[in-house]
Motif scaffolding. Sequence first.
Motif, PDB file in Angstrom:
ATOM      1  N   CYS A   1       0.843  -1.204   0.000  1.00 28.38           N
ATOM      2  CA  CYS A   1       0.000   0.000   0.000  1.00 28.38           C
ATOM      3  C   CYS A   1       0.874   1.248   0.000  1.00 28.38           C
ATOM      4  O   CYS A   1       1.819   1.363   0.773  1.00 28.38           O
ATOM      5  CB  CYS A   1      -0.891  -0.013   1.242  1.00 28.38           C
ATOM      6  N   LYS A   2       0.545   2.190  -0.872  1.00 29.30           N
ATOM      7  CA  LYS A   2       1.331   3.433  -0.964  1.00 29.30           C
ATOM      8  C   LYS A   2       0.554   4.644  -0.442  1.00 29.30           C
ATOM      9  O   LYS A   2       1.070   5.742  -0.384  1.00 29.30           O
ATOM     10  CB  LYS A   2       1.724   3.694  -2.432  1.00 29.30           C
ATOM     11  N   ALA A   3      -0.705   4.431  -0.083  1.00 29.97           N
ATOM     12  CA  ALA A   3      -1.533   5.576   0.323  1.00 29.97           C
ATOM     13  C   ALA A   3      -1.783   5.580   1.826  1.00 29.97           C
ATOM     14  O   ALA A   3      -1.056   6.218   2.588  1.00 29.97           O
ATOM     15  CB  ALA A   3      -2.840   5.554  -0.451  1.00 29.97           C
ATOM     16  N   ALA A   4      -2.809   4.843   2.269  1.00 28.81           N
ATOM     17  CA  ALA A   4      -3.230   4.916   3.677  1.00 28.81           C
ATOM     18  C   ALA A   4      -2.283   4.201   4.636  1.00 28.81           C
ATOM     19  O   ALA A   4      -2.011   4.706   5.735  1.00 28.81           O
ATOM     20  CB  ALA A   4      -4.635   4.341   3.813  1.00 28.81           C
ATOM     21  N   CYS A   5      -1.766   3.046   4.238  1.00 26.21           N
ATOM     22  CA  CYS A   5      -0.996   2.219   5.185  1.00 26.21           C
ATOM     23  C   CYS A   5       0.252   2.910   5.744  1.00 26.21           C
ATOM     24  O   CYS A   5       0.515   2.808   6.947  1.00 26.21           O
ATOM     25  CB  CYS A   5      -0.664   0.861   4.581  1.00 26.21           C
ATOM     26  N   PRO A   6       1.028   3.630   4.915  1.00 22.38           N
ATOM     27  CA  PRO A   6       2.167   4.346   5.514  1.00 22.38           C
ATOM     28  C   PRO A   6       1.732   5.341   6.596  1.00 22.38           C
ATOM     29  O   PRO A   6       2.423   5.539   7.588  1.00 22.38           O
ATOM     30  CB  PRO A   6       2.786   5.073   4.309  1.00 22.38           C
ATOM     31  N   ARG A   7       0.533   5.930   6.410  1.00 26.13           N
ATOM     32  CA  ARG A   7       0.006   6.851   7.427  1.00 26.13           C
ATOM     33  C   ARG A   7      -0.406   6.076   8.683  1.00 26.13           C
ATOM     34  O   ARG A   7      -0.207   6.545   9.809  1.00 26.13           O
ATOM     35  CB  ARG A   7      -1.222   7.609   6.878  1.00 26.13           C
ATOM     36  N   LEU A   8      -1.008   4.887   8.489  1.00 21.36           N
ATOM     37  CA  LEU A   8      -1.395   4.058   9.639  1.00 21.36           C
ATOM     38  C   LEU A   8      -0.157   3.605  10.417  1.00 21.36           C
ATOM     39  O   LEU A   8      -0.154   3.586  11.651  1.00 21.36           O
ATOM     40  CB  LEU A   8      -2.192   2.826   9.175  1.00 21.36           C
ATOM     41  N   VAL A   9       0.896   3.247   9.684  1.00 21.73           N
ATOM     42  CA  VAL A   9       2.160   2.852  10.315  1.00 21.73           C
ATOM     43  C   VAL A   9       2.697   4.029  11.131  1.00 21.73           C
ATOM     44  O   VAL A   9       3.120   3.871  12.287  1.00 21.73           O
ATOM     45  CB  VAL A   9       3.189   2.387   9.256  1.00 21.73           C
ATOM     46  N   ALA A  10       2.651   5.228  10.548  1.00 25.75           N
ATOM     47  CA  ALA A  10       3.110   6.437  11.249  1.00 25.75           C
ATOM     48  C   ALA A  10       2.269   6.691  12.500  1.00 25.75           C
ATOM     49  O   ALA A  10       2.801   7.074  13.553  1.00 25.75           O
ATOM     50  CB  ALA A  10       3.056   7.643  10.314  1.00 25.75           C
ATOM     51  N   ASP A  11       0.957   6.458  12.402  1.00 22.16           N
ATOM     52  CA  ASP A  11       0.076   6.631  13.563  1.00 22.16           C
ATOM     53  C   ASP A  11       0.436   5.646  14.671  1.00 22.16           C
ATOM     54  O   ASP A  11       0.445   6.001  15.858  1.00 22.16           O
ATOM     55  CB  ASP A  11      -1.400   6.458  13.158  1.00 22.16           C
ATOM     56  N   MET A  12       0.722   4.401  14.289  1.00 26.71           N
ATOM     57  CA  MET A  12       1.120   3.383  15.281  1.00 26.71           C
ATOM     58  C   MET A  12       2.436   3.787  15.949  1.00 26.71           C
ATOM     59  O   MET A  12       2.590   3.669  17.167  1.00 26.71           O
ATOM     60  CB  MET A  12       1.249   2.008  14.620  1.00 26.71           C
ATOM     61  N   ARG A  13       3.387   4.276  15.157  1.00 28.18           N
ATOM     62  CA  ARG A  13       4.672   4.712  15.704  1.00 28.18           C
ATOM     63  C   ARG A  13       4.485   5.897  16.651  1.00 28.18           C
ATOM     64  O   ARG A  13       5.133   6.005  17.690  1.00 28.18           O
ATOM     65  CB  ARG A  13       5.626   5.124  14.563  1.00 28.18           C
ATOM     66  N   ASN A  14       3.567   6.784  16.273  1.00 31.31           N
ATOM     67  CA  ASN A  14       3.279   7.960  17.083  1.00 31.31           C
ATOM     68  C   ASN A  14       2.668   7.560  18.433  1.00 31.31           C
ATOM     69  O   ASN A  14       3.011   8.125  19.478  1.00 31.31           O
ATOM     70  CB  ASN A  14       2.330   8.884  16.302  1.00 31.31           C
ATOM     71  N   ILE A  15       1.771   6.572  18.396  1.00 24.41           N
ATOM     72  CA  ILE A  15       1.161   6.067  19.641  1.00 24.41           C
ATOM     73  C   ILE A  15       2.255   5.462  20.524  1.00 24.41           C
ATOM     74  O   ILE A  15       2.341   5.758  21.720  1.00 24.41           O
ATOM     75  CB  ILE A  15       0.053   5.029  19.323  1.00 24.41           C
ATOM     76  N   GLU A  16       3.105   4.631  19.927  1.00 19.21           N
ATOM     77  CA  GLU A  16       4.186   3.992  20.694  1.00 19.21           C
ATOM     78  C   GLU A  16       5.079   5.050  21.353  1.00 19.21           C
ATOM     79  O   GLU A  16       5.453   4.938  22.526  1.00 19.21           O
ATOM     80  CB  GLU A  16       5.027   3.101  19.780  1.00 19.21           C
TER      81      GLU A  16
END
Length: 200
Positions: free
Chosen positions: A76-91
């Motif tokens: 995925c080149k659209a939403a998933c990199p943002r979701l990964v970033a959100d997970m990293r931000n939560i961590e």
Amino acid sequence: MECEGDKTYTEPGSCPVCKMDLTLVELTSKTLADESISEESIFNLTSKWHTEENEVIQLKDLKGKTLVMVMIYTSCKAACPRLVADMRNIEAQLPDEKIKDIQFVMVSIDPETDTPERLKAFAIENMMDEEQWLFLQGTEGSVREFANVLSVKYKEISPIDFSHSNIISVFNAQGELMHQQEGLGVNNKETIASILEVTP
């Protein structure tokens, strides 16, 4: 010690209510397991998953930790990199001493492409190969079943492209859903609060 089914006592003797002798009740691990997994728990799902290390697990193997879960796919080149970033931000916003009791789980919605090897490479590329990160590849059936539990909708648009919901879910140590965050780059204050509330 037990009397009348629901009263328990820690000392031997007789029941102050019915005067009968108290009997010792052995709590087996099965009893304990049954008590701690409710009907709402994802640990009731029996599907098997491959981790990025190519180990086979069931969701109940994750019992005992707070789970922060999201469904993505690596191409995925659209939403998933943002979701990964959100997970990293939560961590990043969680105290270091809590991290050992939290598992961040990325579940692939594209099991055909996302082999354990591919997931491992993705984890390394995104600096998510530490112990608290876990990537799962299931079968099409297990992915569909799990997506239904999370209310995640996804649809294959082409062999390497999916349209999907952007939902991060928080589960307590017994596998019960406690909170969901929907959207990309949203304020995750409530998600952080929910994680801290259920993590000892």
